[in-house]
Design an enzyme around this catalytic site. Structure first.
Site, PDB file in Angstrom:
ATOM      1  N   ASP A  30       0.260  12.355 -52.408  1.00 36.98           N
ATOM      2  CA  ASP A  30      -0.486  13.586 -52.721  1.00 36.98           C
ATOM      3  C   ASP A  30      -0.102  13.795 -54.189  1.00 36.98           C
ATOM      4  OD1 ASP A  30      -1.820  15.271 -50.881  1.00 36.98           O
ATOM      5  OD2 ASP A  30      -1.971  15.566 -52.675  1.00 36.98           O
ATOM      6  N   ASN A  87      -6.890  17.839 -42.215  1.00 36.36           N
ATOM      7  CA  ASN A  87      -7.719  18.726 -42.408  1.00 36.36           C
ATOM      8  C   ASN A  87      -9.555  18.559 -41.535  1.00 36.36           C
ATOM      9  OD1 ASN A  87      -5.832  20.805 -42.938  1.00 36.36           O
ATOM     10  ND2 ASN A  87      -5.599  19.938 -45.395  1.00 36.36           N
ATOM     11  N   GLN A  94     -10.968  20.367 -46.327  1.00 31.37           N
ATOM     12  CA  GLN A  94     -10.627  19.353 -46.137  1.00 31.37           C
ATOM     13  C   GLN A  94     -11.786  19.021 -47.505  1.00 31.37           C
ATOM     14  OE1 GLN A  94     -12.697  16.651 -43.232  1.00 31.37           O
ATOM     15  NE2 GLN A  94     -12.116  14.298 -44.519  1.00 31.37           N
ATOM     16  N   VAL A  96     -11.476  16.001 -48.955  1.00 28.91           N
ATOM     17  CA  VAL A  96     -12.317  14.508 -49.065  1.00 28.91           C
ATOM     18  C   VAL A  96     -12.297  13.745 -47.844  1.00 28.91           C
ATOM     19  CG1 VAL A  96     -10.498  11.804 -49.975  1.00 28.91           C
ATOM     20  CG2 VAL A  96     -10.040  14.093 -51.961  1.00 28.91           C
ATOM     21  N   HIS A 100      -7.726  11.806 -43.785  1.00 29.20           N
ATOM     22  CA  HIS A 100      -6.282  11.294 -43.666  1.00 29.20           C
ATOM     23  C   HIS A 100      -5.437  12.289 -43.400  1.00 29.20           C
ATOM     24  CE1 HIS A 100      -8.437  14.175 -46.595  1.00 29.20           C
ATOM     25  NE2 HIS A 100      -7.503  14.635 -46.738  1.00 29.20           N
ATOM     26  N   HIS A 102      -1.878  14.113 -43.395  1.00 26.88           N
ATOM     27  CA  HIS A 102      -0.988  14.555 -44.543  1.00 26.88           C
ATOM     28  C   HIS A 102       0.589  14.719 -43.418  1.00 26.88           C
ATOM     29  CE1 HIS A 102      -3.716  16.923 -47.431  1.00 26.88           C
ATOM     30  NE2 HIS A 102      -4.642  16.641 -46.303  1.00 26.88           N
TER      31      HIS A 102
END
Ligand code: 5GP
Length: 114
Positions: A30, A87, A94, A96, A100, A102
């Protein structure tokens, strides 16, 4: 739908610190880490949110978690512990809209999360 920042990382248009990749997934650090280890695992397939996951994506989502466990091992946080989270949409934070996962580790996590 592949023109999010993460779609561009997956196809190599934008660089990232990639820690793992295969034909289905890419994992990278990240840009604004929230823990000593903060890695994002994404499917190459541009699924915008968890809400958009379809039954035919079940194996892919399983692979996302299997990769997370492998990466945690590789990063040396598997035994001490780590958190995985997705998220979904604005209220969860969220930002993006390319699914994804994390992976956060290397420090003590708090519960409940903010
Ligand atoms: P979200 O809030 O959508 O669950 O998480 C998006 C994450 O992507 C954030 O933790 C943010 O720091 C990270 N991020 C945003 N843009 C970039 C980028 O261009 N490169 C990398 N490596 N991470 C990014």
């Amino acid at each position: 739908m592949s023109d999010t920042i993460f779609g561009k990382i997956a196809n190599g248009e934008i660089s990232a610190d990639i820690v793992y990749e295969d034909e289905n997934l890419v994992a990278f650090r990240d840009l604004h880490p929230q823990a000593p280890t903060h890695i994002l695992v994404i499917p190459r397939k541009p699924i915008p949110t968890l809400n958009a996951v379809q039954p035919e994506d079940a194996e892919l989502i399983g692979k996302l978690f299997l990769a997370a466990a492998k990466i945690a091992e590789q990063e040396g946080i598997a035994r001490s512990g780590y958190r995985t989270l997705i998220n979904c949409n604005a209220a969860a934070g969220q930002t993006v809209y390319h699914l994804h996962l994390h992976i956060l580790g290397g420090r003590q996590m708090q519960w409940p999360p903010g």
